[in-house]
Scaffold this active site. Structure first.
Site, PDB file in Angstrom:
ATOM      1  N   TRP A   7     -93.738 -35.998 -61.425  1.00  0.00           N
ATOM      2  CA  TRP A   7     -92.620 -34.809 -61.100  1.00  0.00           C
ATOM      3  C   TRP A   7     -93.133 -33.420 -61.002  1.00  0.00           C
ATOM      4  O   TRP A   7     -92.683 -32.828 -59.836  1.00  0.00           O
ATOM      5  CB  TRP A   7     -91.561 -35.065 -62.296  1.00  0.00           C
ATOM      6  CG  TRP A   7     -91.048 -36.358 -62.326  1.00  0.00           C
ATOM      7  CD1 TRP A   7     -91.283 -37.566 -63.187  1.00  0.00           C
ATOM      8  CD2 TRP A   7     -90.347 -37.043 -61.355  1.00  0.00           C
ATOM      9  NE1 TRP A   7     -90.578 -38.553 -62.845  1.00  0.00           N
ATOM     10  CE2 TRP A   7     -89.918 -38.242 -61.542  1.00  0.00           C
ATOM     11  CE3 TRP A   7     -89.674 -36.384 -60.266  1.00  0.00           C
ATOM     12  CZ2 TRP A   7     -89.088 -39.195 -60.902  1.00  0.00           C
ATOM     13  CZ3 TRP A   7     -88.766 -37.271 -59.461  1.00  0.00           C
ATOM     14  CH2 TRP A   7     -88.529 -38.691 -59.600  1.00  0.00           C
TER      15      TRP A   7
ATOM     16  N   LYS B  25     -80.549 -39.084 -68.816  1.00  0.00           N
ATOM     17  CA  LYS B  25     -81.602 -39.392 -69.556  1.00  0.00           C
ATOM     18  C   LYS B  25     -80.992 -39.312 -71.216  1.00  0.00           C
ATOM     19  O   LYS B  25     -80.610 -40.214 -71.730  1.00  0.00           O
ATOM     20  CB  LYS B  25     -83.038 -39.054 -69.168  1.00  0.00           C
ATOM     21  CG  LYS B  25     -83.489 -39.545 -68.069  1.00  0.00           C
ATOM     22  CD  LYS B  25     -84.698 -38.582 -67.515  1.00  0.00           C
ATOM     23  CE  LYS B  25     -84.845 -38.652 -66.014  1.00  0.00           C
ATOM     24  NZ  LYS B  25     -85.241 -39.848 -65.640  1.00  0.00           N
TER      25      LYS B  25
ATOM     26  N   ASP C 138     -89.310 -28.187 -66.352  1.00  0.00           N
ATOM     27  CA  ASP C 138     -88.315 -29.423 -66.018  1.00  0.00           C
ATOM     28  C   ASP C 138     -88.401 -30.230 -67.202  1.00  0.00           C
ATOM     29  O   ASP C 138     -89.405 -30.547 -67.512  1.00  0.00           O
ATOM     30  CB  ASP C 138     -89.124 -30.042 -64.765  1.00  0.00           C
ATOM     31  CG  ASP C 138     -88.424 -31.538 -64.486  1.00  0.00           C
ATOM     32  OD1 ASP C 138     -87.370 -31.751 -65.327  1.00  0.00           O
ATOM     33  OD2 ASP C 138     -88.751 -31.930 -63.644  1.00  0.00           O
TER      34      ASP C 138
HETATM   35  N1  PMP Z   1     -87.930 -34.513 -62.855  1.00  0.00           N
HETATM   36  C1  PMP Z   1     -88.193 -35.302 -64.000  1.00  0.00           C
HETATM   37  C2  PMP Z   1     -89.031 -35.125 -65.192  1.00  0.00           C
HETATM   38  C3  PMP Z   1     -87.543 -36.731 -63.920  1.00  0.00           C
HETATM   39  O1  PMP Z   1     -87.829 -37.716 -64.635  1.00  0.00           O
HETATM   40  C4  PMP Z   1     -86.761 -36.914 -62.786  1.00  0.00           C
HETATM   41  C5  PMP Z   1     -85.954 -38.436 -62.506  1.00  0.00           C
HETATM   42  N2  PMP Z   1     -86.777 -39.143 -63.172  1.00  0.00           N
HETATM   43  C6  PMP Z   1     -86.775 -36.084 -61.914  1.00  0.00           C
HETATM   44  C7  PMP Z   1     -87.160 -34.733 -62.060  1.00  0.00           C
HETATM   45  C8  PMP Z   1     -85.661 -36.205 -60.618  1.00  0.00           C
HETATM   46  O2  PMP Z   1     -84.462 -36.131 -61.080  1.00  0.00           O
HETATM   47  P1  PMP Z   1     -83.224 -36.538 -60.301  1.00  0.00           P
HETATM   48  O3  PMP Z   1     -83.295 -38.292 -60.006  1.00  0.00           O
HETATM   49  O4  PMP Z   1     -81.932 -36.263 -61.007  1.00  0.00           O
HETATM   50  O5  PMP Z   1     -83.133 -35.727 -58.882  1.00  0.00           O
END
Ligand code: PMP
Length: 371
Positions: free
Chosen positions: A110, A205, A181
């Protein structure tokens, strides 16, 4: 109803009590004769839902008064663009002319995506990376090569795919804001919000349904947007409109509010943290018991929320997953980019679910465990 334990990384398990309450209020919210889904976002009923959700979240995370809580859309990935679009206009004293520099610590999938996206709007400096050792630890802070003139430092404090979690708050030079994040571990442990400039998280989550994105931002960071930042995603504009600049994801905010109230009844974030420590300890102990399973993450960087693991004999993967499913242990397949297995054990996963998984891990490995 069949009893299952859902180990999905997200959208993920929600507290049963919350789902039950939402079901009972589905057709008629508090005598209004309407479902929350049908309400105007500007009507008194929804405004009260929104205000309560925000107040409860502020209390749960002890968000200081000089921070705004924004309920946005676009997901965690949306913020990968929206953070630089809103903050790359911040130029510390002495910064060179031209595009801003953004510091990153690359700890997994990520944060890697965040680096790529930010490079469209600014210069990026990867101050530290654990890529060379397969993203199995947060690089030690003393090895980070931070810039002296960064607009901000971006970290992903829990890497959902790699199972790597920060167990410390980074130290920065001067007043560089830290952007974190926290999508996959927000509300799972106590945090000192005042140490961060911006915290963001997709809701799906630990907060509620997909479609809602939480942004907590210090007020002095609201006014550094690049001119190309879309108006509807401009943090200042969203903050000034109390997250009602356009129609917000009303039902997702309502469910998030029910989750916040539920967390308060559970004793708040500190109580959840203790349960999360206990759950993670139980699961890692079963994985570490012998070499039948393997988690590759360094002990001090192991995530309490997302626990990837591999079977020593990967030819047994399908058999393992089929046996798990037959026992109601769902969504244990690892992310396609890394393979193996992954158990996500968010706040709403009860310890009974982790125990059921541990029992299965032991059984599948042919271990004798005294009752
Ligand atoms: N950052 C992290 C740490 C994630 O786990 C995720 C999704 N699993 C995201 C960003 C992306 O999120 P979204 O699917 O809501 O765009």
């Amino acid at each position: 109803m069949t009893q299952v334990f859902n180990f999905s990384a997200g959208p993920a398990v929600l507290p049963k009590e919350v789902l039950g309450q939402a079901a009972s209020e589905m057709l008629d919210w508090h005598g209004s004769g309407m479902s929350v889904m049908e309400m105007s976002h500007r009507g008194p009923e929804f405004i009260s839902i929104h205000e309560q959700a925000e107040a409860d979240l502020r209390e749960l995370l002890a968000v200081p008064a000089n921070y705004k809580i924004l309920f946005m859309q676009g997901g965690g990935l949306g913020q990968n663009s929206l953070v630089p679009l809103n903050l790359a206009g911040r130029k510390p004293h002495g910064a060179a002319l031209g595009p801003a520099t953004i510091d990153f610590v690359h700890t997994g999938s990520w944060s890697g995506k965040s680096v790529k996206e930010a490079a469209r709007y600014a210069k990026v400096n990867v101050a530290a990376s654990s890529e060379a050792n397969g993203f199995t630890a947060v690089p030690p802070q003393d090895a980070w090569k931070l810039s002296t003139d960064a607009a901000y430092l971006h970290v992903c404090t829990n890497e959902t795919i790699d199972g790597v979690e920060f167990n410390f708050v980074p130290t920065v030079q001067g007043d560089t804001p830290i952007v974190a994040d926290m999508s996959s571990h927000i509300l799972s442990r106590t945090i000192d919000v005042s140490k961060y400039g911006v915290i963001f998280a997709g809701a799906q989550k630990n907060i509620g349904p997909a479609g809602l994105t939480l942004v907590i931002v210090r007020e002095d960071l609201l006014d550094h947007a690049l001119p190309i930042c879309p108006g509807v995603f401009n943090w200042r504009a969203v903050a000034d409109a109390d997250s009602m600049l356009n129609t917000p994801p009303t039902y997702a905010i309502y469910i998030a509010g029910l989750v916040f109230a539920h967390l308060k009844r559970q004793g708040g974030v500190a109580a959840m943290e203790q349960r999360n420590i206990d759950k993670a300890r139980l699961l890692y102990a079963a994985l570490d018991a012998d070499d039948f399973y393997r988690n590759r993450v360094a002990p001090d960087s192991r995530s309490r929320m997302n626990i990837p693991f591999y079977l020593r004999d990967e030819s047994l993967n399908d058999k393992f997953l089929a046996g798990a499913k037959a026992r109601g242990l769902l969504q244990l397949k690892g992310h396609k980019s890394v393979g193996g297995m992954r158990a996500s054990i968010y706040n709403a996963m009860p310890i009974e679910g982790v125990q059921a998984l541990v029992d299965y891990l032991n059984e599948f490995a042919g271990r004798r465990v005294s009752p």
